[in-house]
Design a protein around this motif. Sequence first.
Motif, PDB file in Angstrom:
ATOM      1  N   SER A  94      85.061   2.501  33.123  1.00 28.33           N
ATOM      2  CA  SER A  94      83.785   2.097  33.701  1.00 28.33           C
ATOM      3  C   SER A  94      83.407   3.033  34.842  1.00 28.33           C
ATOM      4  O   SER A  94      84.258   3.747  35.391  1.00 28.33           O
ATOM      5  CB  SER A  94      83.843   0.657  34.222  1.00 28.33           C
ATOM      6  OG  SER A  94      84.697   0.564  35.344  1.00 28.33           O
ATOM      7  N   ASP A 118      77.839  -1.071  27.700  1.00 27.68           N
ATOM      8  CA  ASP A 118      76.920  -1.913  28.460  1.00 27.68           C
ATOM      9  C   ASP A 118      76.600  -1.225  29.783  1.00 27.68           C
ATOM     10  O   ASP A 118      77.483  -0.599  30.383  1.00 27.68           O
ATOM     11  CB  ASP A 118      77.548  -3.289  28.727  1.00 27.68           C
ATOM     12  CG  ASP A 118      76.548  -4.321  29.231  1.00 27.68           C
ATOM     13  OD1 ASP A 118      75.333  -4.040  29.180  1.00 27.68           O
ATOM     14  OD2 ASP A 118      76.984  -5.406  29.663  1.00 27.68           O
ATOM     15  N   ARG A 120      74.936  -2.319  33.448  1.00 28.19           N
ATOM     16  CA  ARG A 120      74.481  -3.423  34.290  1.00 28.19           C
ATOM     17  C   ARG A 120      73.899  -2.822  35.570  1.00 28.19           C
ATOM     18  O   ARG A 120      74.639  -2.557  36.524  1.00 28.19           O
ATOM     19  CB  ARG A 120      75.642  -4.377  34.574  1.00 28.19           C
ATOM     20  CG  ARG A 120      76.229  -4.929  33.275  1.00 28.19           C
ATOM     21  CD  ARG A 120      77.437  -5.810  33.486  1.00 28.19           C
ATOM     22  NE  ARG A 120      77.948  -6.272  32.195  1.00 28.19           N
ATOM     23  CZ  ARG A 120      78.988  -7.082  32.039  1.00 28.19           C
ATOM     24  NH1 ARG A 120      79.636  -7.532  33.120  1.00 28.19           N
ATOM     25  NH2 ARG A 120      79.368  -7.460  30.833  1.00 28.19           N
ATOM     26  N   TYR A 122      71.841  -3.939  37.911  1.00 28.31           N
ATOM     27  CA  TYR A 122      71.526  -4.710  39.104  1.00 28.31           C
ATOM     28  C   TYR A 122      72.552  -5.815  39.292  1.00 28.31           C
ATOM     29  O   TYR A 122      72.541  -6.825  38.598  1.00 28.31           O
ATOM     30  CB  TYR A 122      70.121  -5.314  38.977  1.00 28.31           C
ATOM     31  CG  TYR A 122      69.745  -6.239  40.117  1.00 28.31           C
ATOM     32  CD1 TYR A 122      69.859  -5.839  41.450  1.00 28.31           C
ATOM     33  CD2 TYR A 122      69.295  -7.528  39.854  1.00 28.31           C
ATOM     34  CE1 TYR A 122      69.529  -6.693  42.489  1.00 28.31           C
ATOM     35  CE2 TYR A 122      68.945  -8.393  40.895  1.00 28.31           C
ATOM     36  CZ  TYR A 122      69.071  -7.973  42.207  1.00 28.31           C
ATOM     37  OH  TYR A 122      68.743  -8.828  43.239  1.00 28.31           O
ATOM     38  N   GLN A 123      73.465  -5.587  40.238  1.00 27.42           N
ATOM     39  CA  GLN A 123      74.509  -6.547  40.562  1.00 27.42           C
ATOM     40  C   GLN A 123      74.536  -6.723  42.082  1.00 27.42           C
ATOM     41  O   GLN A 123      75.116  -5.887  42.790  1.00 27.42           O
ATOM     42  CB  GLN A 123      75.874  -6.062  40.052  1.00 27.42           C
ATOM     43  CG  GLN A 123      75.953  -5.923  38.533  1.00 27.42           C
ATOM     44  CD  GLN A 123      77.269  -5.336  38.078  1.00 27.42           C
ATOM     45  OE1 GLN A 123      77.646  -4.233  38.470  1.00 27.42           O
ATOM     46  NE2 GLN A 123      77.988  -6.067  37.243  1.00 27.42           N
ATOM     47  N   GLU A 162      83.142 -12.055  30.251  1.00 25.59           N
ATOM     48  CA  GLU A 162      82.449 -11.214  31.225  1.00 25.59           C
ATOM     49  C   GLU A 162      82.304  -9.768  30.758  1.00 25.59           C
ATOM     50  O   GLU A 162      81.252  -9.153  30.902  1.00 25.59           O
ATOM     51  CB  GLU A 162      83.209 -11.252  32.557  1.00 25.59           C
ATOM     52  CG  GLU A 162      82.700 -10.286  33.620  1.00 25.59           C
ATOM     53  CD  GLU A 162      81.283 -10.567  34.059  1.00 25.59           C
ATOM     54  OE1 GLU A 162      80.624  -9.628  34.549  1.00 25.59           O
ATOM     55  OE2 GLU A 162      80.806 -11.705  33.896  1.00 25.59           O
ATOM     56  N   ASN A 253      76.351 -10.359  38.465  1.00 27.22           N
ATOM     57  CA  ASN A 253      75.253  -9.888  37.628  1.00 27.22           C
ATOM     58  C   ASN A 253      73.931 -10.495  38.103  1.00 27.22           C
ATOM     59  O   ASN A 253      73.844 -11.699  38.355  1.00 27.22           O
ATOM     60  CB  ASN A 253      75.499 -10.259  36.166  1.00 27.22           C
ATOM     61  CG  ASN A 253      76.648  -9.473  35.561  1.00 27.22           C
ATOM     62  OD1 ASN A 253      76.842  -8.293  35.860  1.00 27.22           O
ATOM     63  ND2 ASN A 253      77.434 -10.111  34.704  1.00 27.22           N
ATOM     64  N   HIS A 255      71.265 -11.309  36.667  1.00 30.52           N
ATOM     65  CA  HIS A 255      70.647 -12.343  35.846  1.00 30.52           C
ATOM     66  C   HIS A 255      71.358 -13.690  35.941  1.00 30.52           C
ATOM     67  O   HIS A 255      70.873 -14.698  35.425  1.00 30.52           O
ATOM     68  CB  HIS A 255      70.613 -11.909  34.382  1.00 30.52           C
ATOM     69  CG  HIS A 255      71.971 -11.639  33.794  1.00 30.52           C
ATOM     70  ND1 HIS A 255      72.832 -12.644  33.402  1.00 30.52           N
ATOM     71  CD2 HIS A 255      72.623 -10.467  33.556  1.00 30.52           C
ATOM     72  CE1 HIS A 255      73.954 -12.104  32.935  1.00 30.52           C
ATOM     73  NE2 HIS A 255      73.850 -10.788  33.015  1.00 30.52           N
ATOM     74  N   ASN A 256      72.509 -13.723  36.618  1.00 30.33           N
ATOM     75  CA  ASN A 256      73.311 -14.949  36.684  1.00 30.33           C
ATOM     76  C   ASN A 256      72.821 -15.818  37.838  1.00 30.33           C
ATOM     77  O   ASN A 256      73.453 -15.915  38.891  1.00 30.33           O
ATOM     78  CB  ASN A 256      74.790 -14.607  36.837  1.00 30.33           C
ATOM     79  CG  ASN A 256      75.693 -15.801  36.559  1.00 30.33           C
ATOM     80  OD1 ASN A 256      75.245 -16.951  36.575  1.00 30.33           O
ATOM     81  ND2 ASN A 256      76.964 -15.536  36.307  1.00 30.33           N
ATOM     82  N   ALA A 275      76.126  -1.426  40.596  1.00 29.79           N
ATOM     83  CA  ALA A 275      75.821  -1.258  39.177  1.00 29.79           C
ATOM     84  C   ALA A 275      77.134  -0.929  38.479  1.00 29.79           C
ATOM     85  O   ALA A 275      78.071  -0.393  39.094  1.00 29.79           O
ATOM     86  CB  ALA A 275      74.805  -0.152  38.947  1.00 29.79           C
ATOM     87  N   THR A 276      77.211  -1.259  37.200  1.00 26.99           N
ATOM     88  CA  THR A 276      78.406  -0.990  36.406  1.00 26.99           C
ATOM     89  C   THR A 276      78.004  -0.434  35.053  1.00 26.99           C
ATOM     90  O   THR A 276      77.088  -0.957  34.399  1.00 26.99           O
ATOM     91  CB  THR A 276      79.249  -2.258  36.211  1.00 26.99           C
ATOM     92  OG1 THR A 276      79.596  -2.811  37.475  1.00 26.99           O
ATOM     93  CG2 THR A 276      80.518  -1.951  35.429  1.00 26.99           C
TER      94      THR A 276
END
Length: 279
Positions: A94, A118, A120, A122-123, A162, A253, A255-256, A275-276
């Motif tokens: 990652s 994947d 991500r 915006y975290q 996850e 995350n 969206h969570n 970000a990931t």
Amino acid sequence: MLTVPVRQLGETERGAVERLLDLDPFGAAQVAERVAAHGLSWWRADGRIFGYGSRRHLEALCWFGGHLTPVLATPAAVSAFAELILSEDRGCSSIVGRADAVLGLWEHLGPHWGPARDVRPYQPLLVADAPPAIPADPGVRLVRPDEVDLLFPAAVAMYTEEVGVSPLADDGGRGYRRRIADLVRARRAYVRVVGGKVIFKAELAVVTRHTAQVQGVWVAPEWRGRGLAGPAMAAVVRDALRRAAPTVSLYVNGHNDRARRVYARCGFRPAGEFATVLF
């Protein structure tokens, strides 16, 4: 050609590295823990640290091991790190860290490393420095050394949900089980157990002198929506502040929304964005 030196750093530059890590105690926590434990000798740390800047003025860092993590990396530093990294095999699972630097690296590396599993982008990175106002669940406790087998199925379920792949895939889970056992031995794994089954878990995956970073937060599916998570997290935060570090941090995350509401109730405040990129 690079106009600013980028090079692998060694133990003689540890002081300069630690000073930079201290400038971003939450975003650089994962790298800081490894440096504190193993120094800058790559054969002990299972990774390398590259530096951007002159020998008299180190400006940014990039950890390259199982994960690729930039620290304090400006766009110029990101470009320089990417140029160096492109000469290496990917190796890492990652890219993770402050969002602007991670997404900048991926813009450079993506065309060469192939599609990610994947991204991500915006975290939110969150930090708490005081005990939560909400009551703590008295049933949340540290995992005992003889309870690794009790925790392991819940840890596998969390990881699979996850990350999107099972930690059992590569080696039958032996490496992942060792990681879980290490966290248990270090008194960094928490559970709530009902009827012999783990219904909540969380770990202090990273601990530095500045922060304890919580990861692996999970509630059993049949217990979700029943008000368990807030008091359970409050118990983890209280214990971590008491035993481990002056702050507790985590990233979630974007969206969570449910998890973000829980963390807000536990006193977490924004401290930037992560970000990931997962492979």
